[in-house]
Design an enzyme around this catalytic site. Structure first.
Site, short mmCIF file in Angstrom:
data_model
loop_
_atom_site.label_atom_id
_atom_site.label_comp_id
_atom_site.label_asym_id
_atom_site.label_seq_id
_atom_site.Cartn_x
_atom_site.Cartn_y
_atom_site.Cartn_z
N GLY A 274 0.85 -1.19 0.00
CA GLY A 274 0.00 0.00 0.00
C GLY A 274 0.88 1.24 0.00
O GLY A 274 1.08 1.90 -1.01
N CYS A 341 -9.83 21.44 17.99
CA CYS A 341 -9.72 21.67 19.43
C CYS A 341 -9.14 20.48 20.16
O CYS A 341 -9.85 19.79 20.91
CB CYS A 341 -11.08 22.04 20.00
N1 LLP Z 1 -1.68 -6.38 3.67
C1 LLP Z 1 -2.29 -6.46 4.86
C2 LLP Z 1 -2.91 -7.71 5.25
C3 LLP Z 1 -2.31 -5.34 5.72
O1 LLP Z 1 -2.89 -5.43 6.90
C4 LLP Z 1 -1.69 -4.12 5.31
C5 LLP Z 1 -1.69 -2.92 6.16
C6 LLP Z 1 -1.10 -4.09 4.04
C7 LLP Z 1 -1.10 -5.24 3.26
C8 LLP Z 1 -0.44 -2.86 3.49
O2 LLP Z 1 0.69 -2.49 4.19
P1 LLP Z 1 1.68 -1.38 3.61
O3 LLP Z 1 2.32 -1.91 2.37
O4 LLP Z 1 0.87 -0.15 3.33
O5 LLP Z 1 2.65 -1.17 4.70
N2 LLP Z 1 -2.38 3.47 9.11
C9 LLP Z 1 -1.03 3.02 9.30
C10 LLP Z 1 -0.73 1.76 8.49
C11 LLP Z 1 -1.66 0.61 8.79
C12 LLP Z 1 -1.37 -0.60 7.94
C13 LLP Z 1 -2.35 -1.68 8.16
N3 LLP Z 1 -2.18 -2.85 7.33
C14 LLP Z 1 -0.10 4.17 8.96
O6 LLP Z 1 -0.57 5.26 8.64
O7 LLP Z 1 1.11 4.04 9.07
#
Ligand code: LLP
Length: 413
Positions: A274, A341
């Site tokens: 992602g 706030c």
């Molecule tokens: N696959 C699964 C099963 C996941 O749970 C996640 C992310 C991804 C792929 C993608 O991960 P990435 O490539 O984006 O690292 N809100 C948080 C990140 C939460 C990620 C949750 N799972 C932030 O802003 O850092």
């Protein structure tokens, strides 16, 4: 590549951000198509020559335009809700390239996924296996499933985004996996197609990722011997990006260890990135409303806030803040805060900046988990989203209006 200064003006590809602010207002998310595509091509190059699927993790940024770009690049999608599935389909994505993860799928979501014909439902508990079997039986379908196995590997990242440890809520225990696979393989409305794991996000070194891959592979071999042949191995996402001074391994190098281990194996390798596809392809454009000097601290009060970009407040995440027009040498140190706030409403702390009211700032690396985690807290309409492609720019989500905010609310009769 996506964002750079030209003649002192910060641009998204060929378009100066100040022009975008003039035409679309602030706060505004701005994305670069070229940088999304370049990141995708890095994955494609690393995986060339073996059966693979890059399943973009929709939760990072679910705007239809971005999903459409991914779909045209040939990507699949990693989803965690029926809502995300509907978005993928609305954007022209192929449901047969969708893997459905998440610990709490409802029966309605499972039915939606089966009707759409997804590639795999990734199960995270025995309860879920039973639920999927029941829903599939009711629909007269056979559900393609994978188990998300918790490899119990420490991803060495922020505790909120670490997912592969025993104490995390995700996946089934490594020790239970073989028995669960055997159980699933006997069910009439279940077809076992794969295995998955995801150890965490913003990983800057491949060590833990390779360790998880190794554990998964050992399990795949064990299942093989038990007569359970899988079609795919999903190693999750998690590749980190540079926000400040991190030095994440390039995507090719990051995947190299796992690819070496998988060489010669016939299963399709799925990855679900992602952040590394969209994180550095987006900025949050904001305008300084007030310069507020204080006794202990100076503040730049801007028109974007924690409801627009939650990461600094929630994870103490660091995002670079750049002036949209290069000007005077910065003399003062500021906290960049929003109008919400909450003391926790800040976008950046202790930054050396030169700014006067009316100036524009760009909060960098905001393409992933920015807009996707935004809210309407303090009755703030959500920001507009604009996608730049060379010299062209497109509004890919209109700014919300205040009327949108309470359109579904009712006063008592
Ligand atoms: N696959 C699964 C099963 C996941 O749970 C996640 C992310 C991804 C792929 C993608 O991960 P990435 O490539 O984006 O690292 N809100 C948080 C990140 C939460 C990620 C949750 N799972 C932030 O802003 O850092």
């Amino acid at each position: 590549m996506g964002f750079a200064y030209r003649d002192g003006k910060l641009c998204a590809e060929e378009v100066p951000l100040e022009e975008l602010a003039r035409r679309h207002g602030t706060p505004c998310y701005v994305y670069s198509r070229a940088s999304i595509e370049a990141a995708y091509q890095e994955y494609a190059a690393a995986l060339a020559g073996r059966p693979s699927l890059i399943a973009y993790s929709v939760k990072a940024n679910s705007n239809l335009a971005i999903l459409g770009i991914m779909s045209r690049l040939g990507a699949g999608f990693d989803i965690v809700s029926g809502g995300e599935l509907s978005r993928v389909i609305a954007a022209g994505g192929d449901p047969r390239k969708v893997v459905f993860s998440g610990v709490g799928k409802t029966s309605a979501e499972i039915a939606q996924a089966l009707e759409a014909g997804v590639l795999s439902i990734n199960l995270e508990s025995t309860g879920e296996l039973e639920r999927v079997e029941a829903v599939a039986a009711q629909l007269g379908k056979v559900a393609p499933v994978a188990f998300r196995v918790n490899p119990d590997v420490d991803a060495r990242t922020h505790p909120y985004i670490s997912t592969g440890l025993k104490e995390n809520k995700f996946g089934i225990a490594f020790a239970d996996a073989e028995a669960l696979y055997k159980d699933a393989a006997r069910k009439r409305h279940i077809r076992v197609v794969g295995i998955g794991c995801h150890i965490g996000s913003q990983l800057t070194s491949s060590g833990p990722f390779v360790a998880a891959a190794e554990r998964m592979l050992a399990l795949v071999e064990r299942l093989d011997r038990a007569g359970i042949a899988l079609e795919h191995i999903d190693l999750g996402g998690g590749v980190g990006i540079r926000y400040r001074d991190e030095t994440p391994e390039p995507i090719g190098a990051f995947l190299d260890g796992a690819l070496g281990m998988l060489a010669g194996r016939k299963e399709t390798l799925i990855v679900d990135p992602g952040r590394s596809l969209v994180g550095n392809a987006g900025v949050l454009l904001t305008r300084v409303e007030y310069v507020k000097p204080g006794e202990a601290k100076n503040f730049l009060v801007v028109d974007a806030a924690m409801n627009d970009l939650l990461r600094p407040s929630l994870y103490s995440a660091w995002h670079d803040v750049l002036p949209v027009r290069k000007g005077a040498t910065p003399a003062d140190v500021y906290d960049v805060v929003g109008p919400v706030c909450e003391t926790g409403d800040f976008l950046a702390k202790d930054r050396r900046l030169a700014a006067v009211a009316g100036d524009l700032l760009a909060v960098m690396s905001a393409g992933a988990y920015g807009m996707a985690m935004s809210s309407n807290y303090n009755s703030r309409p959500r920001a507009a989203e604009v996608l730049v492609d060379g010299t062209a720019d497109y509004v890919v989500r209109e700014r919300e209006t205040v009327a949108d905010l309470f359109a579904k609310e009712h006063v008592l009769p």
